[in-house]
Write an enzyme that holds these catalytic residues in place. Structure first.
Site, PDB file in Angstrom:
ATOM      1  N   CYS A 116      -3.911   3.676  -0.986  1.00 35.69           N
ATOM      2  CA  CYS A 116      -3.282   5.058  -0.877  1.00 35.69           C
ATOM      3  C   CYS A 116      -2.852   5.503  -2.377  1.00 35.69           C
ATOM      4  O   CYS A 116      -2.880   4.513  -3.158  1.00 35.69           O
ATOM      5  CB  CYS A 116      -2.505   5.335   0.283  1.00 35.69           C
ATOM      6  SG  CYS A 116      -0.865   4.678  -0.210  1.00 35.69           S
ATOM      7  N   PRO A 122      -2.366  -3.589   1.562  1.00 33.52           N
ATOM      8  CA  PRO A 122      -3.208  -4.407   2.490  1.00 33.52           C
ATOM      9  C   PRO A 122      -2.659  -4.658   3.902  1.00 33.52           C
ATOM     10  O   PRO A 122      -1.393  -4.474   3.984  1.00 33.52           O
ATOM     11  CB  PRO A 122      -3.298  -5.832   1.707  1.00 33.52           C
ATOM     12  CG  PRO A 122      -2.123  -5.965   0.747  1.00 33.52           C
ATOM     13  CD  PRO A 122      -1.701  -4.521   0.387  1.00 33.52           C
ATOM     14  N   VAL A 123      -3.428  -5.246   4.426  1.00 32.54           N
ATOM     15  CA  VAL A 123      -2.933  -5.458   5.845  1.00 32.54           C
ATOM     16  C   VAL A 123      -3.205  -6.919   6.406  1.00 32.54           C
ATOM     17  O   VAL A 123      -3.028  -7.021   7.328  1.00 32.54           O
ATOM     18  CB  VAL A 123      -3.428  -4.718   7.099  1.00 32.54           C
ATOM     19  CG1 VAL A 123      -3.153  -3.154   6.950  1.00 32.54           C
ATOM     20  CG2 VAL A 123      -5.006  -4.687   7.121  1.00 32.54           C
ATOM     21  N   ASP A 124      -3.074  -7.710   5.314  1.00 33.89           N
ATOM     22  CA  ASP A 124      -3.242  -9.461   5.540  1.00 33.89           C
ATOM     23  C   ASP A 124      -2.361  -9.792   6.353  1.00 33.89           C
ATOM     24  O   ASP A 124      -2.686 -10.494   7.315  1.00 33.89           O
ATOM     25  CB  ASP A 124      -3.456 -10.035   4.149  1.00 33.89           C
ATOM     26  CG  ASP A 124      -2.212  -9.744   3.170  1.00 33.89           C
ATOM     27  OD1 ASP A 124      -1.895  -8.627   3.209  1.00 33.89           O
ATOM     28  OD2 ASP A 124      -1.866 -10.712   2.565  1.00 33.89           O
ATOM     29  N   LEU A 125      -1.017  -9.737   5.900  1.00 33.80           N
ATOM     30  CA  LEU A 125      -0.192 -10.175   6.930  1.00 33.80           C
ATOM     31  C   LEU A 125       0.127  -9.534   8.521  1.00 33.80           C
ATOM     32  O   LEU A 125       0.376 -10.404   9.347  1.00 33.80           O
ATOM     33  CB  LEU A 125       1.401  -9.659   6.161  1.00 33.80           C
ATOM     34  CG  LEU A 125       1.462 -10.088   4.827  1.00 33.80           C
ATOM     35  CD1 LEU A 125       3.016  -9.942   4.393  1.00 33.80           C
ATOM     36  CD2 LEU A 125       1.680 -11.695   4.895  1.00 33.80           C
ATOM     37  N   ASN A 133       9.378   7.864  10.456  1.00 29.10           N
ATOM     38  CA  ASN A 133       8.522   6.349  10.586  1.00 29.10           C
ATOM     39  C   ASN A 133       9.029   5.602  11.927  1.00 29.10           C
ATOM     40  O   ASN A 133       8.293   4.766  12.366  1.00 29.10           O
ATOM     41  CB  ASN A 133       9.078   5.391   9.303  1.00 29.10           C
ATOM     42  CG  ASN A 133       8.413   6.118   8.134  1.00 29.10           C
ATOM     43  OD1 ASN A 133       7.601   6.614   8.159  1.00 29.10           O
ATOM     44  ND2 ASN A 133       9.017   5.370   6.958  1.00 29.10           N
ATOM     45  N   ARG A 182      -1.759   5.846   7.455  1.00 30.31           N
ATOM     46  CA  ARG A 182      -1.947   4.495   7.344  1.00 30.31           C
ATOM     47  C   ARG A 182      -1.028   3.803   8.543  1.00 30.31           C
ATOM     48  O   ARG A 182      -1.418   3.195   9.090  1.00 30.31           O
ATOM     49  CB  ARG A 182      -1.125   4.081   5.826  1.00 30.31           C
ATOM     50  CG  ARG A 182      -1.112   2.601   5.864  1.00 30.31           C
ATOM     51  CD  ARG A 182      -0.202   2.033   4.684  1.00 30.31           C
ATOM     52  NE  ARG A 182       0.112   0.810   4.903  1.00 30.31           N
ATOM     53  CZ  ARG A 182      -0.785  -0.248   4.721  1.00 30.31           C
ATOM     54  NH1 ARG A 182      -1.789  -0.052   4.210  1.00 30.31           N
ATOM     55  NH2 ARG A 182      -0.201  -1.382   4.766  1.00 30.31           N
TER      56      ARG A 182
HETATM   57  C1  UD1 Z   1       6.611   1.464   5.441  1.00 34.75           C
HETATM   58  C2  UD1 Z   1       7.161   2.768   5.608  1.00 34.75           C
HETATM   59  C3  UD1 Z   1       7.112   3.325   4.211  1.00 34.75           C
HETATM   60  C4  UD1 Z   1       7.780   2.642   3.338  1.00 34.75           C
HETATM   61  C5  UD1 Z   1       7.834   1.117   3.470  1.00 34.75           C
HETATM   62  C6  UD1 Z   1       8.700   0.226   2.811  1.00 34.75           C
HETATM   63  C7  UD1 Z   1       6.326   3.693   7.696  1.00 34.75           C
HETATM   64  C8  UD1 Z   1       5.058   4.243   8.303  1.00 34.75           C
HETATM   65  N1  UD1 Z   1       6.221   3.529   6.280  1.00 34.75           N
HETATM   66  O1  UD1 Z   1       5.437   1.193   5.072  1.00 34.75           O
HETATM   67  O2  UD1 Z   1       7.535   4.784   4.317  1.00 34.75           O
HETATM   68  O3  UD1 Z   1       7.962   2.857   2.140  1.00 34.75           O
HETATM   69  O4  UD1 Z   1       7.685   0.877   4.791  1.00 34.75           O
HETATM   70  O5  UD1 Z   1      10.191   0.474   3.265  1.00 34.75           O
HETATM   71  O6  UD1 Z   1       6.967   3.214   8.135  1.00 34.75           O
HETATM   72  N2  UD1 Z   1       2.075  -5.744   2.011  1.00 34.75           N
HETATM   73  C9  UD1 Z   1       1.306  -6.823   1.936  1.00 34.75           C
HETATM   74  N3  UD1 Z   1       0.400  -7.193   3.193  1.00 34.75           N
HETATM   75  C10 UD1 Z   1       0.669  -6.710   4.246  1.00 34.75           C
HETATM   76  C11 UD1 Z   1       1.674  -5.504   4.493  1.00 34.75           C
HETATM   77  C12 UD1 Z   1       2.361  -5.426   3.235  1.00 34.75           C
HETATM   78  O7  UD1 Z   1       1.064  -7.535   0.659  1.00 34.75           O
HETATM   79  O8  UD1 Z   1      -0.278  -7.141   5.336  1.00 34.75           O
HETATM   80  C13 UD1 Z   1       2.917  -5.340   1.058  1.00 34.75           C
HETATM   81  C14 UD1 Z   1       2.514  -4.007   0.615  1.00 34.75           C
HETATM   82  O9  UD1 Z   1       1.536  -3.713  -0.065  1.00 34.75           O
HETATM   83  C15 UD1 Z   1       3.793  -3.498   0.009  1.00 34.75           C
HETATM   84  C16 UD1 Z   1       4.964  -4.362   0.532  1.00 34.75           C
HETATM   85  O10 UD1 Z   1       4.227  -5.608   1.353  1.00 34.75           O
HETATM   86  O11 UD1 Z   1       3.642  -3.865  -1.385  1.00 34.75           O
HETATM   87  C17 UD1 Z   1       5.729  -3.729   1.622  1.00 34.75           C
HETATM   88  O12 UD1 Z   1       4.933  -3.140   2.642  1.00 34.75           O
HETATM   89  P1  UD1 Z   1       5.552  -2.814   4.027  1.00 34.75           P
HETATM   90  O13 UD1 Z   1       6.765  -3.145   4.370  1.00 34.75           O
HETATM   91  O14 UD1 Z   1       4.541  -3.215   4.949  1.00 34.75           O
HETATM   92  O15 UD1 Z   1       5.194  -1.137   4.153  1.00 34.75           O
HETATM   93  P2  UD1 Z   1       4.420  -0.027   5.078  1.00 34.75           P
HETATM   94  O16 UD1 Z   1       4.992  -0.697   6.573  1.00 34.75           O
HETATM   95  O17 UD1 Z   1       3.264   0.189   4.684  1.00 34.75           O
END
Ligand code: UD1
Length: 448
Positions: free
Chosen positions: A136, A142-145, A43, A112
């Site tokens: 997935c 989502p990517v809203d943040l 990661n 992703r």
């Molecule tokens: C990264 C890691 C993944 C790990 C996760 C949590 C990589 C490639 N992947 O995933 O292995 O399991 O961190 O430690 O580094 N969320 C929102 N909106 C957003 C972004 C996230 O609601 O815009 C939510 C997600 O749906 C989830 C939570 O926030 O429920 C955490 O997601 P996030 O920390 O962003 O994980 P990733 O970066 O996708």
């Protein structure tokens, strides 16, 4: 010296039937011993490769694991016109000329983490077109943040037909503008995106409620070594003062804490005495704390080596949380371990909404696990028995492998494309520790 240009094959789309898929055949109940080498963190490597788009000079990355996801990120960078060359665990990246601001759907849809390029691409070129990564197996994700953060920095964002995110810096501003951004969840992906975009923005960006994962710190250290001004990475407030240009660097990726945690569990579940090196023990604190609670002894042997000693296992409750809480990526392998620990354990998954798909497969091996909402109740059984099982995602695949190591008889694990995304040479590493397992390529596939 081997000098390998990365192969681009975007057309690899043929569906492979179950009979054609390679599988792992594991003869369980072998005691393991010796030391395993831990690879560079997947990661971290993916995020840092994406951030190399910020650099207008040569960028040398060391300790890059050999994984399918890394090849995909290399392909993505190459599709943008970036030069990428691999020589064993070294990756040389030159993003002086980025020819395209448009990421191909064929790659982004399969990984992703490729969405991580949006911040670096936008801040470097003023425009980026990246397909939405979509949902997935483990949840909606989502990517809203990410997008709210970029908008707060002055970007115009539109979702074009076909689910393509079009981001640009409007008018004659030229650069993104520093901003104060509060994340309503400490998202790893959003923190990486905003932090990298802010490195070349005008003025100061402050991220509140930022993710504190070690991979965020590694990414910040990489950016700092290129000349970025970043303070507070590893805490919940990160402050970035934008600079105009970033320069060449030679950077080594941290060891993979999730791979290391998986091997600690392989040691615990087979009641074996094994060592792991190199590791950063601090990154594994939440996992070690739970291993200690179930009765295992994990010993620091020097600053970069851990040893796990065989013990009887007892139940423990776990809640997955953002770092420094217990990592969601260790939830599935730990569940395999708890399935043969004495007593009842509860695992609560608070990060991803659909991350229990390994439960049915573990139950097929004789585990007694019931799921209600985001909780799994695990009643420890005395032993697992080998069975044919199917991996549903990356960490689920690791759970099935460690379960297979402990099970009586033969376990067949299918769905290895998940495993190969995140575990470098897992079968040869386990074989060196004394495990009996082999990868079997289906006769139907030979010669293809
Ligand atoms: C990264 C890691 C993944 C790990 C996760 C949590 C990589 C490639 N992947 O995933 O292995 O399991 O961190 O430690 O580094 N969320 C929102 N909106 C957003 C972004 C996230 O609601 O815009 C939510 C997600 O749906 C989830 C939570 O926030 O429920 C955490 O997601 P996030 O920390 O962003 O994980 P990733 O970066 O996708």
């Amino acid at each position: 010296m081997e000098d390998t240009a990365i192969n681009i094959n975007l057309a690899e789309t043929r569906t492979i039937s179950l009979e054609e898929q390679p599988f792992l055949e594991i003869q369980g109940r072998q005691e393991l011993s010796g030391e395993v080498k831990i690879s560079g963190a997947k990661n971290s490597a993916l995020a840092i490769m994406a951030a190399s788009l910020l650099c207008q000079d040569d960028c040398r990355l060391r300790n890059i694991p050999c994984l399918v996801d890394i090849n995909r990120m290399s392909q993505l960078l190459q599709a943008l016109g970036v030069k990428v060359q691999r020589n064993r665990e070294i990756l040389d990246i030159n993003a002086v000329n980025i020819r395209s601001s448009q990421a191909p759907y064929e790659i982004v849809s399969r990984m992703r983490a490729s969405f991580d390029i949006i911040g670096p691409l936008l801040t470097r070129l003023g425009v980026a077109r990246v397909p939405l990564p979509g949902g997935c197996a483990i949840g909606a994700r989502p990517v809203d943040l990410y997008l709210q953060g970029l908008q707060a920095m002055g970007a115009n964002i539109q979702i074009e037909s076909g689910g393509i995110v079009y981001a640009c810096i409007p008018g004659n501003k030229g650069r993104l503008q520093g901003a104060k951004i509060y994340l309503n969840k400490p998202s790893v992906g959003a923190t990486k995106t905003i932090m990298t975009a802010a490195t070349l923005a005008e003025g100061e960006t402050r991220i509140e409620n930022a993710a504190q994962e070690p991979e965020i710190v590694d990414l910040a250290n990489f950016c700092r070594q290129m000349g970025a001004q970043i303070k507070g990475a590893g805490t919940n407030t990160i402050i970035i003062s934008g600079v105009e240009r970033l320069h060449a660097l030679d950077y080594s990726i941290i060891p993979d804490r999730i791979e290391a945690g998986t091997f600690l569990i392989a040691g615990a579940i087979t009641r074996s005495d094994i060592s792991l090196c190199p590791v950063i023990p601090e990154h594994l604190m939440p996992v070690i704390a739970k291993l200690n609670s179930i009765g295992c002894r994990v010993i620091n042997e020097g600053s970069d080596r851990l040893r796990i000693l065989p013990e009887n296992l007892k139940a423990v409750d776990i809640e997955t949380l953002p770092y420094p809480g217990f990592p969601t990526d260790m939830q599935a392998p730990f569940m395999a371990l708890l399935s043969i620990s004495e007593g009842n354990s509860i695992i609560s998954e608070t990060i991803f909404e659909n991350r229990f798909r390994h439960v049915a497969e573990l139950n097929r091996m004789g585990a007694d696990i019931r799921v209600k909402g985001n909780h799994a109740l695990i009643r420890g059984v005395s032993a697992l028995s080998g069975a044919p099982v199917m991996a549903t995602d990356l960490r689920a695949s690791a759970a099935l492998v460690v379960a297979g190591l402990a099970a009586e008889g033969t376990t067949i694990v299918r769905g290895l494309h998940h495993l190969d995304r995140g575990y470098e040479n897992i079968e040869s590493k386990l074989q060196k520790l004394g495990a009996k397992l082999q990868r079997v390529n289906s006769p139907n596939r030979q010669g293809n």
